[in-house]
Structure formats: structure tokens, C-alpha cells
Enzyme design. Structure first.
Site, PDB file in Angstrom:
ATOM      1  N   HIS A   1     -72.985  38.773   2.998  1.00 16.68           N
ATOM      2  CA  HIS A   1     -74.281  38.411   3.583  1.00 16.68           C
ATOM      3  C   HIS A   1     -75.323  39.460   3.216  1.00 16.68           C
ATOM      4  O   HIS A   1     -75.158  40.642   3.500  1.00 16.68           O
ATOM      5  CB  HIS A   1     -74.154  38.266   5.100  1.00 16.68           C
TER       6      HIS A   1
ATOM      7  N   GLU B   1     -76.936  42.283   5.581  1.00 18.39           N
ATOM      8  CA  GLU B   1     -76.050  43.205   6.303  1.00 18.39           C
ATOM      9  C   GLU B   1     -75.839  44.467   5.462  1.00 18.39           C
ATOM     10  O   GLU B   1     -74.771  44.721   4.927  1.00 18.39           O
ATOM     11  CB  GLU B   1     -74.738  42.465   6.634  1.00 18.39           C
TER      12      GLU B   1
ATOM     13  N   ARG C   1     -79.811  35.906   4.177  1.00 15.31           N
ATOM     14  CA  ARG C   1     -78.371  35.972   4.446  1.00 15.31           C
ATOM     15  C   ARG C   1     -77.532  35.362   3.310  1.00 15.31           C
ATOM     16  O   ARG C   1     -76.501  35.895   2.913  1.00 15.31           O
ATOM     17  CB  ARG C   1     -78.089  35.206   5.757  1.00 15.31           C
TER      18      ARG C   1
ATOM     19  N   HIS D   1     -68.765  42.945   7.326  1.00  8.12           N
ATOM     20  CA  HIS D   1     -70.047  42.370   7.751  1.00  8.12           C
ATOM     21  C   HIS D   1     -70.706  43.298   8.777  1.00  8.12           C
ATOM     22  O   HIS D   1     -70.161  44.331   9.136  1.00  8.12           O
ATOM     23  CB  HIS D   1     -69.823  41.000   8.418  1.00  8.12           C
TER      24      HIS D   1
ATOM     25  N   GLU E   1     -67.004  43.512  11.734  1.00  8.42           N
ATOM     26  CA  GLU E   1     -68.451  43.494  11.998  1.00  8.42           C
ATOM     27  C   GLU E   1     -68.819  44.899  12.439  1.00  8.42           C
ATOM     28  O   GLU E   1     -68.444  45.334  13.527  1.00  8.42           O
ATOM     29  CB  GLU E   1     -68.773  42.497  13.111  1.00  8.42           C
TER      30      GLU E   1
END
Ligand code: 9B3
Ligand code: ZN
Ligand code: ZN
Length: 432
Positions: free
Chosen positions: A182, A185, A240, A310, A384
Site C-alpha cells: 500500500h 504506508e 493506497r 503494512h 500493521e
């Protein structure tokens, strides 16, 4: 009299300054918690009809009562959006009053500025810089680092992975880490660079990374979505998806983490090219996801651990995200994620949530972790990274080291566990 005059001049000056400051609205991040279904509908409307970028949740369909929404509001729609919120008595909190300043801070090339105490790895880098770094890293470590071209992007940029291989043991297993699926990020590519640098610097110094590199090769793909990443540097920091052109609409980009062949485009993804979770025209329709899938298919007998990086929200996720069913080795995966989260908590005082994707974050099909798991890579995780919304995708460079160090601890914890569970010890295992 003179002092009084000066006093008035200063007072007015102050008023003028403050006014000037207020009228010059900047890009902002708002945090809004809808209290009623009406609020939910208004927020869905705002995030689809106005020029905004939804940060959290990823798509308007996930907005629900009593759950925080993070919304990026560019300066030119600020007034309209705040007006709408006010008219419907929806209260908001300003998370970031001046996102422009942060964005400027992150793209400033201060590598030449001797006053900035930060190292190369504590800054964000343009795509060109990252390509240059890939070449230099391979060139400077010819015995340990090889460049592998795994494919090319929609706009024909190369997809380079680095193979870290510290010995030629036969039947050597491997792990895979990809970053930057993405585009927005940014801390994710920063982590891949951090990981490679750490491996090269701390082999034979840190016991854990030494044990890992003695027993595994590591493939690192720093920017899986180079077209999108480039676009966040030049045109839209909040992008994104990739940059592929749709035949049916003027909307651009496929969500690469909805494009893999794992319950492709069922609930949690969209056939609408104008959404952030557009799944593409068929599984692996995008050259980026296809390249990764092809590489892993041809290396599935050696790759034991799949990691994809991510941001943001501080979570360690594992399959499945595309179904509520439990993975066959759910207990193993849970135990590994839990141990990694515990270490982060103990050493860095940060809380990471962990669990199967569908139950921990949201129902989402077509993700790379689920696909890799179904391919047979039984240890598969999505990280994440930081933070939890304070800066979101605009994590300041000064936070890169903290975010990367804790993620590195999680990677080491999980990789050591994989080795312990699957490989007969060749050298004494470190004590945990
Ligand atoms: C999504 C999916 Cl589809 C998956 N399998 N694992 C993790 C996620 C979360 C990320 C996403 O793509 O929305 C977070 Se940015
Ligand atoms: Zn992501
Ligand atoms: Zn995310």
C-alpha cells in the site's frame, strides 16, 4: 502615552496575525466517533462525495456507531466538511491541524543537512533513492546480498527483491518479507530497509539474527507497489492502490491486497474501480501481485515463513482474513503472535493486538497472507506497524526507529519459532 500606543499597535498586530493564521486552513486529520446511524450515514456520504481520504476504516462500508473514524480533509474541502458535520451535530476532534507541515517534513531531503542527527534509515526515501540503495547494498555485500528481479509494475518499473544468504548450507529454508503493498504506508518500505541493514550490521553480534541467518535465507522486497509509492511522493500522499487504468471508468488503481486468489472479491472487497478496496478484474490481474505470486509458487518448497508489512494500527495478523474459519495451525500462529506482542510490550511498552485477520481487523478477501498460507506457507503474517492514529500514515521520521525496532523484535521472535518448530538444530538454539 507612547507605551499605550505601542501596546495598541502590538495588540492589533497580534489580532491580525491570528486572523491570518486562521483563514489559512491547512490539510487536517479529523477523528470522529459516530453516535447514531444518522451520523454513520453522514460520514459515509462525506467520505464518498467530498474530496477526502478515509484513513480508518479502509472503506466507508465499515463505518459503524461508536467506532473512531480517521478522515484526511484537504484544505479546500475543510470548510464544507466541517459545516456538514456541524449542521448535523456530529462532533469531531482535530488529530492533526497541519498535515502539510508533516508531509513537508517527510519529503525534505535532509541527507545533506549536517544538523539533522538522523541516519539514512531514520528517514523516508523516494523510489529513486530506494533503487539506488538496493544497488549499492548488493554491490557493497557481494557475498551476502543478491538482487532478484521478480517482475515489473503496471508502469513497467522493476520489482527488485534482495536475497540475503549468509552460507551455502544444503536444503536451506527461507523466509519472505514484502513491504509497500500500500503506497501511503511509508513506514513499511522503511522497515524493509531497516531489516536488511540490521541483518548486515548485526550478524555475529546479535545472537538471534545470527541464528536466523545461519538457518534461513531471507528474501526482502522493499517496494511491492513502486507506481503507487512514486505517486505518493509526487501527486497524492494518501494514495493506497497501484496505478493501473480501468477499462470501464476513469478511476485508477487496484488494491493489491485484494487481488490475490484467496476467496477473491467476496465480502470485504469491491468490484467498483472507484473504491479503495477494488479487487481488480480477476485474481492476479495486476503485474505486481502476479510477480510475487509467481515467485512464491516457484519457491514454495523452501519458503517457510511469509511476512507482509503494512501500517497503521499496531497489529500482528495471521490467516484467515477471507473467512471466519480457523487456520489448521491456528494455535501455533496465535502462540507466535502472542509471544511477539508480549515482547514488544515488555521491551518497548507498546501494545500490539493480534489474531486471525477476519476476527481482529475486518473481513477481507484476496490478501497476500491468506493466499501464501493456502499455497502451503504455513507461517504467514501481516504486520500493521505504528502508530494507532496519532499520525497515522504520516508517522514522523523521528518515529521510524521506534516503529522498526519493535517490528524487528516481532520478526525475530516469529522466525526463531519457525526454525525451532520445523528445523533440526544445527547450532545451539538461543535461549528465549
Ligand atoms: C487485509 C487482508 Cl485482505 C489480509 N489478508 N490481511 C490483512 C489486511 C489488512 C490490510 C488491508 O489490506 O486492508 C491493512 Se492496510
Ligand atoms: Zn496496508
Ligand atoms: Zn493498514
Amino acid at each position: 502615552m507612547a507605551t499605550l500606543l505601542i501596546f495598541f499597535v502590538f495588540m492589533n498586530l497580534d489580532v491580525l496575525l491570528r486572523m491570518g493564521h486562521c483563514t489559512e486552513t491547512r490539510d487536517q486529520i479529523l477523528s470522529i466517533t459516530p453516535k447514531t446511524q444518522e451520523h454513520v450515514d453522514i460520514l459515509r456520504n462525506i467520505s464518498t462525495q467530498y474530496e477526502t481520504a478515509l484513513w480508518q476504516p479502509v472503506s466507508p462500508q465499515y463505518i459503524k456507531e461508536e467506532t473512531q473514524v480517521h478522515l484526511f480533509v484537504p484544505a479546500n474541502s475543510s470548510e464544507t466538511v466541517k459545516d456538514l458535520l456541524q449542521r448535523h451535530a456530529v462532533t469531531h476532534e482535530v488529530l492533526l491541524a497541519n498535515a502539510n507541515e508533516l508531509i513537508e517534513m517527510q519529503t525534505r531531503n535532509d541527507s545533506t543537512d549536517p544538523r539533522s542527527g538522523s541516519t539514512f534509515y531514520e528517514r523516508y526515501h523516494s523510489l529513486e533513492d530506494i533503487y539506488y540503495w538496493i544497488n549499492r547494498t548488493a554491490h557493497d555485500n557481494p557475498n551476502r546480498v543478491k538482487i532478484i528481479l521478480v517482475g515489473s509494475s503496471y508502469e513497467k518499473r522493476p520489482l527488485y527483491a534482495l536475497k540475503l544468504s549468509f552460507n551455502n548450507r544444503t536444503n536451506k529454508k527461507a523466509m519472505w518479507i514484502d513491504c509497500g503493498i500500500h503506497a501511503r504506508e511509508w513506514v513499511s518500505p522503511a522497515f524493509c530497509l531497516w531489516f536488511v541493514h540490521y541483518s548486515l550490521s548485526f550478524y555475529n553480534i546479535n545472537q538471534d539474527i545470527t541464528h536466523i541467518l545461519d538457518n534461513m535465507d531471507v528474501y526482502v522486497l522493499p517496494v511491492l507497489n513502486p507506481d503507487g509509492y512514486k505517486y505518493t511522493w509526487t501527486s497524492n500522499r494518501m494514495w493506497r492502490k497501484n496505478r493501473s487504468i480501468s477499462k470501464t471508468t476513469s478511476c485508477i488503481g487496484v488494491d493489491l491486497n485484494r487481488n490475490f486468489d484467496a476467496n477473491w472479491c467476496t465480502e470485504g472487497a469491491s468490484h467498483d474501480p472507484c473504491t479503495e478496496i477494488y479487487c481488480g478484474t480477476f485474481p492476479e490481474s495486476e503485474p505486481e501481485s502476479q510477480a510475487v505470486a509467481n515467485f512464491l509458487r516457484s519457491h514454495k518448497d523452501t519458503v517457510q515463513l511469509y511476512l507482509t508489512i503494512h501500517s497503521y494500527s499496531q497489529m500482528l495478523l495471521f490467516p484467515y482474513s477471507c473467512t471466519l474459519e480457523e487456520a489448521e495451525n491456528h494455535r501455533d500462529l496465535l502462540e507466535m503472535a502472542q509471544e511477539a506482542a508480549q515482547k514488544i510490550r515488555r521491551y518497548y511498552r507498546n501494545i500490539y493486538r493480534y489474531g486471525a485477520g477476519a476476527k481482529t481487523i475486518y473481513f477481507a478477501p484476496g490478501g497476500s497472507d491468506d493466499w501464501a498460507y493456502n499455497l502451503g506457507i504455513k507461517y504467514s503474517f501481516t504486520f500493521e506497524l505504528q502508530d494507532r492514529g496519532r499520525y497515522g500514515f504520516l508517522l514522523p521520521p523521528s518515529h521510524i526507529s521506534g516503529a522498526c525496532n519493535e517490528a524487528l523484535l516481532a520478526v525475530k521472535t516469529i522466525a526463531l519459532k519457525v526454525i525451532q518448530k520445523t528445523q533440526a538444530p544445527t547450532s545451539p538454539s538461543p535461549t528465549f
